[in-house]
Design an enzyme around this catalytic site. Structure first.
Site, PDB file in Angstrom:
ATOM      1  N   PHE A 138     -32.646  30.448 -16.308  1.00 32.40           N
ATOM      2  CA  PHE A 138     -31.820  29.292 -15.954  1.00 32.40           C
ATOM      3  C   PHE A 138     -31.037  28.859 -17.179  1.00 32.40           C
ATOM      4  CE2 PHE A 138     -30.803  24.797 -15.599  1.00 32.40           C
ATOM      5  CZ  PHE A 138     -30.101  24.808 -14.410  1.00 32.40           C
ATOM      6  N   ASP A 223     -31.872  30.494 -25.707  1.00 33.29           N
ATOM      7  CA  ASP A 223     -31.679  29.202 -25.044  1.00 33.29           C
ATOM      8  C   ASP A 223     -32.996  28.439 -25.217  1.00 33.29           C
ATOM      9  OD1 ASP A 223     -31.719  27.105 -23.250  1.00 33.29           O
ATOM     10  OD2 ASP A 223     -30.653  28.173 -21.666  1.00 33.29           O
ATOM     11  N   LYS A 252     -31.741  18.901 -23.807  1.00 28.71           N
ATOM     12  CA  LYS A 252     -32.907  18.149 -23.322  1.00 28.71           C
ATOM     13  C   LYS A 252     -33.488  17.144 -24.330  1.00 28.71           C
ATOM     14  CE  LYS A 252     -34.146  20.409 -19.120  1.00 28.71           C
ATOM     15  NZ  LYS A 252     -33.449  21.677 -18.868  1.00 28.71           N
TER      16      LYS A 252
HETATM   17  C1  LIG Z   1     -32.150  22.252 -18.428  1.00 28.60           C
HETATM   18  C2  LIG Z   1     -31.748  23.580 -18.948  1.00 28.60           C
HETATM   19  C3  LIG Z   1     -30.388  23.944 -19.053  1.00 28.60           C
HETATM   20  C4  LIG Z   1     -29.261  23.081 -18.563  1.00 28.60           C
HETATM   21  O1  LIG Z   1     -29.178  21.864 -19.222  1.00 28.60           O
HETATM   22  P1  LIG Z   1     -28.233  20.687 -18.625  1.00 28.60           P
HETATM   23  O2  LIG Z   1     -28.303  19.618 -19.688  1.00 28.60           O
HETATM   24  O3  LIG Z   1     -28.820  20.268 -17.316  1.00 28.60           O
HETATM   25  O4  LIG Z   1     -26.874  21.260 -18.480  1.00 28.60           O
HETATM   26  C5  LIG Z   1     -30.105  25.175 -19.601  1.00 28.60           C
HETATM   27  N1  LIG Z   1     -31.068  25.996 -20.040  1.00 28.60           N
HETATM   28  C6  LIG Z   1     -32.381  25.679 -19.948  1.00 28.60           C
HETATM   29  C7  LIG Z   1     -33.409  26.631 -20.453  1.00 28.60           C
HETATM   30  C8  LIG Z   1     -32.761  24.467 -19.391  1.00 28.60           C
HETATM   31  O5  LIG Z   1     -34.058  24.171 -19.265  1.00 28.60           O
END
Ligand SMILES: *Cc1c(COP(=O)(O)O)cnc(C)c1O
Length: 395
Positions: A138, A223, A252
């Site tokens: 994700f 990420d 986050k």
């Molecule tokens: C939450 C998340 C995102 C997206 O972040 P947003 O601030 O909602 O755009 C991307 N990568 C990972 C691993 C995430 O947990």
């Protein structure tokens, strides 16, 4: 206003993008939340791994209010102190030399995707633009980041997605070795897959990925939007695997609840983001970066990482003992305070029942309960949730 009045009103005027629990939260402090009826809850979601220091943390709240009375925003046409100090802090505490600030996780990944392509384009290798990402990953909901996300349900209805993304299974080095080619510019992955189901790398996997990237001259992007900022017990998850990426994305918990994202990278790659190459109006604005800097300082000064490691191990052990007692639990996994429990049934009813007992937990992929509390969660709060789950799973 009563909860149901707010809920009715919201359901008439808000976009229908979220399936919400029928609760209106009005106040938070530490690991506690209160709803508009005055009921207290213990929070094991932390705004989806965001409020790592808990709600309304006094140091962060103070830094925010002091900066709010001083200077909100001037744009990136000028220098500001909080932004500079935060970038300096992050580079001092990571592999990276430079930071680009934005406002969310998706934007941080957008910046990572853009700089990877530009890096090779600047070298005249314009054919090298493809990114290999992982199945079940994700990376966000913008067009580029959903294109990089390895879950069909997130792409459904938005075709055509952006060209140039290939997918291999997570934890499969051979598949990656086969897929990587002369047009690959980067490999993008979460060190631990969060939304995909709290899936950890097998021993040696991340080292092997680093090796494959080195051999082919491909950039490695981690990420760490969910795994970063202490969530797994170290400031960044990569530290625990002894593998450094070339680019890392954060968001986050970086602002403990305030919207901020960041893309961090090494000097020779950062050169590709020269003046005009990329920008964000609000990226690194003083109010948010002042609060974020205080968040980082608090994490390092108040021994939060050691606490996360200890309590995370304790929590996981307790979840494993639940698994030993309850047939319905298939698997317990995760690191630090990013923990998942896969059930043989749908998790929605468990989440609902926990809510009624005053515990906020979360379910992903239909059958995986995810526990991502503030990193300051205590032993007694953990014990209470375990006792609640134990009682509930008997039924
Ligand atoms: C939450 C998340 C995102 C997206 O972040 P947003 O601030 O909602 O755009 C991307 N990568 C990972 C691993 C995430 O947990």
């Amino acid at each position: 206003m009563m909860s149901n009045e707010i809920i009715d009103k919201a359901d008439k005027v808000m976009a229908r993008t979220y399936k919400r629990s029928p609760v209106v939260f009005v106040k938070g402090r530490g690991c506690k939340l209160w709803d508009s009826e005055g009921r207290a809850y213990t929070d094991f979601v932390a705004g989806i791994a965001v409020c790592n220091l808990g709600h309304a943390h006094p140091r962060v709240a103070k830094a925010l209010s002091v900066q709010a009375e001083t200077l909100f925003h001037v744009s990136n046409l000028y220098y500001t102190v909080p932004q500079t100090e935060l970038a300096a802090w992050l580079t001092e505490h990571s592999f990276a030399d430079r930071v680009f600030f934005c406002n969310s996780g998706a934007e941080a990944n957008e910046a990572a995707i853009k700089i990877s392509r530009k890096y090779f384009s600047d070298k005249g290798e314009t054919v090298r633009y493809r990114i290999i990402a992982m199945e079940k990953s994700f990376h966000g909901r913008t067009m580029a980041t959903l294109s990089a996300t390895g879950q069909d349900k997130i792409k459904k209805g938005f075709d055509p997605v952006l060209e140039g993304f290939d997918f291999v299974p997570f934890n499969d080095t051979e598949a990656l070795r086969k897929k990587i080619g002369p047009s690959t510019c980067a490999v993008l992955l979460e060190p631990i897959q969060g939304e995909g189901g709290v899936r950890c790398p097998e021993p040696g996997y991340l080292e092997a990925v680093r090796q494959i990237c080195n051999e082919s001259g491909t950039l490695l992007i981690f990420d760490e939007i969910q795994t970063g900022i202490g969530r797994t017990g170290t400031l960044f998850a990569y530290e625990q695997f002894g593998v450094e990426p070339d680019i890392m994305t954060l968001a986050k918990a970086l602002g403990n609840g305030l919207p901020i994202g960041a893309m961090l990278t090494r000097e020779h790659i950062a050169e590709s983001f020269g003046p005009g190459a990329h920008a964000s109006t609000f990226g690194g604005t003083p109010v948010i970066t002042a609060a974020s800097l205080e968040t980082m300082k608090t994490i390092s000064e108040e021994n939060i990482l050691d606490h996360c490691k200890t309590i995370g191990a304790y929590f996981k052990e307790k979840l494993i003992s639940l698994k030993d007692r309850h047939e319905v639990i298939e698997d317990v996994r995760g690191m630090g305070l990013l923990l998942g429990m896969k059930l043989k049934i749908k998790g929605e009813s468990v989440v609902k029942a926990c809510m009624e007992k005053g515990f906020v937990i979360n379910c992903i992929q239909d059958d995986i309960l995810r526990f991502i509390p503030p990193l300051i969660i205590g032993k007694s709060e953990t014990d209470s949730l375990i006792a609640c789950l134990d009682e509930m799973l008997k039924g």
